[in-house]
Design an enzyme around this catalytic site. Structure first.
Site, PDB file in Angstrom:
ATOM      1  N   TYR A 184       0.852  -1.180   0.000  1.00  0.00           N
ATOM      2  CA  TYR A 184       0.000   0.000   0.000  1.00  0.00           C
ATOM      3  C   TYR A 184       0.892   1.235   0.000  1.00  0.00           C
ATOM      4  CZ  TYR A 184      -3.017   3.741   1.689  1.00  0.00           C
ATOM      5  OH  TYR A 184      -3.688   4.928   1.819  1.00  0.00           O
ATOM      6  N   GLU A 206      -3.418   7.658  -4.027  1.00  0.00           N
ATOM      7  CA  GLU A 206      -3.405   6.400  -3.266  1.00  0.00           C
ATOM      8  C   GLU A 206      -3.262   5.232  -4.228  1.00  0.00           C
ATOM      9  OE1 GLU A 206      -7.041   4.669  -1.458  1.00  0.00           O
ATOM     10  OE2 GLU A 206      -5.964   4.849   0.433  1.00  0.00           O
TER      11      GLU A 206
END
Ligand code: GDP
Ligand code: MN
Length: 396
Positions: free
Chosen positions: A118, A206
């Site tokens: 991530y 993101e």
């Protein structure tokens, strides 16, 4: 302004970030053509079909599917385009899918050696600095990781005077447990991702997952990008990426008439001038036991036309049970606003919810007189608390 995954990836690629390649398709036929072209360019035979909507969690909702041949591409694309995709991040009705991204399958053999990370870049409002958040636990809900295993999320703050320094990119690659070529690829990935974030005036980038392929390439498989609205005037190429179909229709309408409107879940419509007063008014409504239905700043020039436009916007929300107008007459005179409210009210015919108006500032007395003598179902208030009490009374 939020972007689609494919648009976010376009921006990333333009800054040299490696991405999972894909082509947008609007129907099953285009999907097959896209898959053929990708096969020619990348050699992949398998493709992922990814719904393009402004919502995360598409995988969980059935909006991301693997196709192992052209027939499956056609079938799956046909099934996803036009569906109402419901994910943990959409409303119960879901979001209509108008287009899909046909992407190369990058989880090729040796899957056990692939790794999902991530990574996001965003502004830390507490410190006023940009930061990179990253974790070894990619692919799944980062919210869940944050809740149950927060020690697995790392952050790296960037000093605006120096920008991202090479040692920081190396630290990130190290903390993600990488070595050799993957380590080098990751430092490049981080540097170009950060550059993309900064130079596109974004407020968030993101990437979940960032993938380490079995042959040690690092690439963005997903991209959730939000560009700062206030910078769009100087980022025309990104402003053009706006997809109004994905946005709240009332907010789109408000923007078109130059009103700052944010839709909220409550039952009291607000019409206020100035963002500070608007926030204070929302607090007041909460204290009175109501919930604001919206944030609406009519700005400095609250003339009849703007007041009417604002009324119309507020009344589009069926949840609205009362409207509180709270305006400070600094530049604008209160009697002008009062007349505007009365004219707008008369113009609109019937308004079936009680209206409480608080006008303070220049000519406030005159304004109160106008409202009280108008014969309309509008109550005037002078004090802030008085306005709150009146809201409470009409909600009871
Ligand atoms: P999100 O669910 O909206 O976050 O959409 P993502 O783009 O993150 O995709 C969801 C999941 O689909 C990813 O976490 C991957 O596990 C999977 N996925 C994405 N691309 C591929 C691919 O090329 N091949 C395979 N097999 N799975 C993929
Ligand atoms: Mn994702």
């Amino acid at each position: 302004m939020n972007l689609h995954e494919y648009q976010g990836k376009e921006i990333l690629a333009s800054f040299g970030v490696r991405i999972q390649r894909g082509i947008v398709a609007h129907n099953a036929k285009e999907a097959v053509e896209a898959a053929k072209q990708l096969t020619a360019e990348t050699g992949t035979g398998w493709h992922v079909i990814k719904a393009q909507v402004h919502a995360g969690g598409r995988g969980k909702g059935g909006g991301v599917k693997l196709a192992k041949n052209l027939k499956e591409v056609e079938e799956i694309a046909g099934q996803i385009i036009g569906m109402n995709l419901i994910t943990p991040q959409t409303s119960a009705e879901g979001k209509k899918v108008h287009q899909v991204l046909i992407a190369e399958d990058v989880y090729y053999p040796g899957a056990s050696e692939t790794n999902e990370f991530y990574m996001s870049v965003l502004l830390n409002r507490g410190t006023g600095r940009n930061m990179i958040m990253y974790s070894t636990e990619g692919g799944m809900d980062i919210e869940e990781v944050a809740e149950h295993t927060p020690h697995l999320i790392f952050t790296e703050e960037i000093n605006p005077a120096t920008g991202l320094l090479p040692f920081q990119a190396r630290k990130i690659a190290f903390n993600l447990g990488l070595s050799g070529n993957a380590f080098k690829e990751m430092t490049k990935f981080v540097a170009s991702l950060y550059k993309a974030y900064e130079e596109s005036d974004s407020s968030m980038f993101e990437i979940n997952p960032v993938l380490k392929t079995s042959d040690d390439k690092i690439m963005a498989v997903d991209a959730k990008v939000s560009i700062d609205d206030n910078a769009l005037y100087r980022r025309k190429q990104y402003a053009e990426m706006r997809d109004l179909r994905e946005e709240n229709p009332v907010e789109v309408e408000a923007r078109a008439v130059g009103l700052n409107y944010v839709d909220l879940d409550g039952n009291v419509g607000c019409m206020v001038n100035g963002a500070g007063l608007a926030m204070a008014t929302m607090d007041l409504i909460k204290q009175a036991g109501g919930e604001p239905a919206n944030f609406l700043d009519v700005g400095g020039t609250a003339d009849a036309a703007r007041v009417e436009a604002a009324f119309k916007l507020i009344l589009k929300d069926p949840a609205v049970k009362a409207i509180l107008i709270n305006i400070f007459g600094g530049i604008v005179r209160c009697d002008r606003v009062a007349q505007g409210v009365i004219d707008a009210y008369k113009n609109m015919g019937t308004i079936n919810v009680p209206i409480i108006v608080r006008l303070q500032g220049t000519n406030a007395d005159l304004a109160k007189e106008l409202i009280d003598n108008s014969g309309l179902d509008v109550q005037s208030a002078v004090q802030f608390q008085e306005a709150a009490d009146k809201v409470k009374a009409v909600l009871a």
